[in-house]
Enzyme design. Structure first.
Site, PDB file in Angstrom:
ATOM      1  N   CYS A  97       1.640   1.173   2.730  1.00 48.75           N
ATOM      2  CA  CYS A  97       0.532   0.581   1.980  1.00 48.75           C
ATOM      3  C   CYS A  97       0.794  -0.925   1.928  1.00 48.75           C
ATOM      4  O   CYS A  97       1.490  -1.450   2.794  1.00 48.75           O
ATOM      5  CB  CYS A  97       0.393   1.202   0.589  1.00 48.75           C
ATOM      6  SG  CYS A  97       1.799   0.977  -0.515  1.00 48.75           S
TER       7      CYS A  97
ATOM      8  N   ASN B  84       4.355  -1.263  -1.019  1.00 49.87           N
ATOM      9  CA  ASN B  84       5.338  -0.175  -1.021  1.00 49.87           C
ATOM     10  C   ASN B  84       5.888   0.080  -2.422  1.00 49.87           C
ATOM     11  O   ASN B  84       7.056   0.357  -2.603  1.00 49.87           O
ATOM     12  CB  ASN B  84       6.461  -0.468  -0.016  1.00 49.87           C
ATOM     13  CG  ASN B  84       7.375   0.715   0.272  1.00 49.87           C
ATOM     14  OD1 ASN B  84       8.559   0.531   0.515  1.00 49.87           O
ATOM     15  ND2 ASN B  84       6.859   1.919   0.254  1.00 49.87           N
TER      16      ASN B  84
ATOM     17  N   CYS C 223       3.405   1.734  -4.898  1.00 47.83           N
ATOM     18  CA  CYS C 223       2.540   2.744  -5.538  1.00 47.83           C
ATOM     19  C   CYS C 223       2.253   3.904  -4.585  1.00 47.83           C
ATOM     20  O   CYS C 223       2.837   4.973  -4.695  1.00 47.83           O
ATOM     21  CB  CYS C 223       1.217   2.130  -6.000  1.00 47.83           C
ATOM     22  SG  CYS C 223       1.362   0.952  -7.356  1.00 47.83           S
ATOM     23  N   ARG C 224       1.345   3.676  -3.642  1.00 49.79           N
ATOM     24  CA  ARG C 224       0.869   4.767  -2.797  1.00 49.79           C
ATOM     25  C   ARG C 224       1.903   5.275  -1.805  1.00 49.79           C
ATOM     26  O   ARG C 224       2.123   6.484  -1.697  1.00 49.79           O
ATOM     27  CB  ARG C 224      -0.384   4.330  -2.034  1.00 49.79           C
ATOM     28  CG  ARG C 224      -1.552   4.059  -2.948  1.00 49.79           C
ATOM     29  CD  ARG C 224      -2.701   3.425  -2.211  1.00 49.79           C
ATOM     30  NE  ARG C 224      -2.362   2.038  -1.867  1.00 49.79           N
ATOM     31  CZ  ARG C 224      -3.140   1.254  -1.150  1.00 49.79           C
ATOM     32  NH1 ARG C 224      -4.292   1.698  -0.679  1.00 49.79           N
ATOM     33  NH2 ARG C 224      -2.797   0.005  -0.905  1.00 49.79           N
ATOM     34  N   SER C 225       2.521   4.367  -1.058  1.00 49.99           N
ATOM     35  CA  SER C 225       3.447   4.852  -0.020  1.00 49.99           C
ATOM     36  C   SER C 225       4.711   5.481  -0.594  1.00 49.99           C
ATOM     37  O   SER C 225       5.160   6.504  -0.060  1.00 49.99           O
ATOM     38  CB  SER C 225       3.757   3.772   1.021  1.00 49.99           C
ATOM     39  OG  SER C 225       4.244   2.598   0.450  1.00 49.99           O
TER      40      SER C 225
ATOM     41  N   ASP D  66      -5.956   2.036  -3.718  1.00 54.05           N
ATOM     42  CA  ASP D  66      -4.868   1.401  -4.461  1.00 54.05           C
ATOM     43  C   ASP D  66      -5.072   1.607  -5.962  1.00 54.05           C
ATOM     44  O   ASP D  66      -6.080   1.184  -6.513  1.00 54.05           O
ATOM     45  CB  ASP D  66      -4.838  -0.091  -4.139  1.00 54.05           C
ATOM     46  CG  ASP D  66      -3.590  -0.790  -4.635  1.00 54.05           C
ATOM     47  OD1 ASP D  66      -2.825  -0.189  -5.420  1.00 54.05           O
ATOM     48  OD2 ASP D  66      -3.370  -1.946  -4.229  1.00 54.05           O
TER      49      ASP D  66
END
Length: 174
Positions: free
Chosen positions: A13, A16, A18-20, A130
């Site tokens: 993302c 690196n 939150c999402r990934s 996000d």
């Protein structure tokens, strides 16, 4: 491809945090649960170096922990040239980060870059949005999408591993 080399996935993302890392932890746990850890490795990265060395966002950690995923050992890093070369699949969370990765990636490896949301079975979202500026619902939505995509991704990986001649246990459908 060499059958003895693990299938390597990098989820990415922007920062690196939150999402990934959420996807990293979910994938890692599901791979472990299926006994595929010998054949599949997971990593995560960001397209930007904003948070290199930092732990995932506390909100991402909190919501993941509520679902039984541990992000505490993960640390942000930036996508590198070796990721493009060594990963079998690089999965971006949104269009902007996908475009940034494609621009940085040598042409010979661009076929490895895809969107994680492509593997969703039940959610109809082209991206994993996000959650950084959102509330609890945004982090929960990320987890919903990541868990859904993980199941489809594991089916895909199972087929790839079978093509490599590996007799791996099938992914169970939740």
């Amino acid at each position: 491809m060499i059958a003895s080399r693990p299938y390597h996935i990098v989820v990415f993302c922007m920062g690196n945090i939150c999402r990934s890392p959420t996807a990293h932890a979910v994938l890692r746990q599901r791979v472990q649960q299926r006994g595929w850890h010998t054949w599949v490795t997971v990593d995560s990265a960001g397209t930007h170096a904003y948070h290199v060395g930092h732990a995932p966002d506390p909100r991402a950690q909190h919501h993941a922990r509520l679902r039984g995923y541990d992000l505490s050992d993960l640390r942000a890093r930036q996508l590198s040239a070796s990721d493009f070369e060594h990963a079998d699949l690089l999965l971006g969370m949104d269009w902007d980060n996908l475009a940034l990765a494609q621009a940085a990636c040598p042409a010979a490896y661009r076929h490895k870059i895809r969107r994680l949301a492509e593997f969703c079975r039940h959610h109809d979202s082209p991206i994993v949005p996000d959650p950084y500026y959102g509330g609890a619902d945004a982090f929960e939505h990320v987890l919903d999408l990541v868990e859904d995509a993980t199941e489809g991704l594991l089916d895909h990986i199972g087929r790839v591993l079978a093509q490599r001649g590996l007799a791996v246990p099938p992914a169970s459908h939740s």
